[in-house]
Design an enzyme around this catalytic site. Structure first.
Site, PDB file in Angstrom:
ATOM      1  N   GLU A  56      37.533 -19.215  26.162  1.00 19.67           N
ATOM      2  CA  GLU A  56      36.123 -18.829  26.374  1.00 19.67           C
ATOM      3  C   GLU A  56      35.926 -17.549  27.182  1.00 19.67           C
ATOM      4  OE1 GLU A  56      34.273 -22.338  28.008  1.00 19.67           O
ATOM      5  OE2 GLU A  56      34.668 -23.510  26.211  1.00 19.67           O
ATOM      6  N   GLU A 105      38.429 -28.187  18.498  1.00 19.03           N
ATOM      7  CA  GLU A 105      37.700 -29.172  19.313  1.00 19.03           C
ATOM      8  C   GLU A 105      36.528 -29.771  18.525  1.00 19.03           C
ATOM      9  OE1 GLU A 105      36.650 -27.638  23.200  1.00 19.03           O
ATOM     10  OE2 GLU A 105      38.552 -26.573  23.407  1.00 19.03           O
TER      11      GLU A 105
END
Ligand code: XIL
Length: 373
Positions: A158, A263
């Site tokens: 991220e 995910e």
């Protein structure tokens, strides 16, 4: 007699071919064998066997695992001189005992990293070199410990903003833009065989996707070994569109990296946070309107979820040359982080197994996508 024999053989042959063609696989890992591995994010209760039902589903259905929290910096390296290897060791052992593709999540992130990492003993923010040294020591210690056993690392998690620019994390502010390249280098030095992934959410959206593409190209131009892009895929029933999924997969595949759906979960609850985010800092107050299925999921939504999963898997299968792994973020609906994010205390239904561990309509729909047509 002699003329009948061949026809009996023929009948047996036809029957056995027919039997193998119609005996559809009943597990996810078998269904997608030869296309991609199927993973689950696992929690400590599952990999220590305390949650026997959860562990059973994982062993039966999945051939890859990712640790939901056990390997994050705050857990594996909570204090400057303390590494807590007990749970991570058990996690890796669980994966090995079950012959699974073992993923490491994650090395460098702005969340779930203790504040001491960025400060000296007087509480002052570190400068570039000491922080780089801390990053290197941590990456080396953790990656070397599981060298050859953890096959794939989410190296940087991220690093991007929604507009594709670099997130102003302490990593960036203190070290500078090359913190990303350094993290990959340190991981590569520690285990040259390991796959190294850049992992992020909402990179299906074009501005952020373009940022990720630029980032990967930049690493490649410097000879940094980035092997895959993790498309987190914390998604909803309506976002992203199938076109966005297609475009995202193709764009990363074109860069010559593997695409990992890292995910996956599909939120069916009303969106509260900005569409497409998975930013952990979001925390919204619980309100009954935001928790409409506290007493159960209506069949219409159950079916919509199944359809959505089937559409997604059709895309992954179409791009099976690029997509090497599809990992769900959890096993049963009860385990999902979406019961507590972005609103604490909701009843969420994002996965393939319900709260009692039973497969949902979405499970059958996903298996069906792999069945020979
Ligand atoms: C989540 C876990 O599922 C939660 O248990 C934890 O409290 C917070 O983190 N993106 C990621 C994951 O990369 O590590 C996050 O996992 C979900 C969003």
């Amino acid at each position: 007699m002699t003329t009948q024999l061949p026809s009996i053989f023929l009948m047996v042959l036809v029957a056995s071919v027919f039997a193998t063609r119609t005996e559809a696989p009943t597990t996810l890992k078998d269904a997608f064998q030869g296309s991609f591995v199927i993973g689950a994010a696992v929690n400590a209760a599952q990999f220590t066997g305390q949650d026997a039902r959860g562990a059973g589903i994982i062993k039966a259905q999945f051939n890859s695992v990712t640790p939901e929290n056990a390997l994050k910096w705050e857990n594996i390296h909570p204090l400057p001189d303390t590494y807590a290897f007990d749970l991570p060791d058990q996690y890796v052992a669980f994966g090995e005992q079950n012959h699974m593709f073992i993923v490491g999540h994650n090395l460098v992130w702005h969340n779930q990293v203790p504040d001491w990492v960025f400060r000296d003993k007087h509480g002052k923010l570190l400068t570039r070199d000491p922080l780089l040294k801390r990053m290197r020591d941590n990456v080396r210690t953790v990656v070397r410990r599981y060298k050859g056993r953890i096959k794939s690392w989410d190296v940087v998690n991220e690093a991007l903003n929604e507009d594709g620019t670099l997130r102003q994390s302490l990593w960036l502010k203190i070290i500078g833009e090359d913190y990303i390249a350094k993290a990959f280098q340190f991981a590569h030095e520690a285990d040259p065989q390991a796959e190294l992934t850049y992992n992020d959410y909402s990179i299906e959206n074009e501005p952020k996707r373009n940022g990720a593409i630029a980032l990967i190209k930049n690493l490649q131009a410097q000879g940094i070994p980035v092997t895959s892009v993790g498309v987190q895929s914390h998604i909803s029933l309506t976002w992203p569109s199938i076109d966005q999924e297609e475009a995202t997969t193709s764009a990363f595949a074109k860069l010559g990296v593997k695409v990992v759906i890292s995910e996956l979960d599909i939120d069916v609850l009303p969106r509260t946070a900005k569409q497409g985010t998975a930013d952990l800092d979001t925390n919204i107050k619980l309100d009954p309107k935001l928790n409409p299925y506290a007493d159960g999921l209506p069949d219409s939504v159950q079916q919509a979820l199944a359809k959505r999963y089937a559409e997604l898997f059709a895309v992954y299968l179409k791009h099976r040359d690029a997509v090497t792994r599809v990992t769900f973020w959890g096993v049963t609906d009860g385990d999902s982080w979406l019961n507590n994010w972005p609103v604490k205390g909701r009843t969420s239904y994002p996965l393939l197994f319900d709260r009692t561990g039973q497969p949902k309509a979405a499970f059958q729909a996903v298996l069906q996508t792999a069945a020979p047509h």
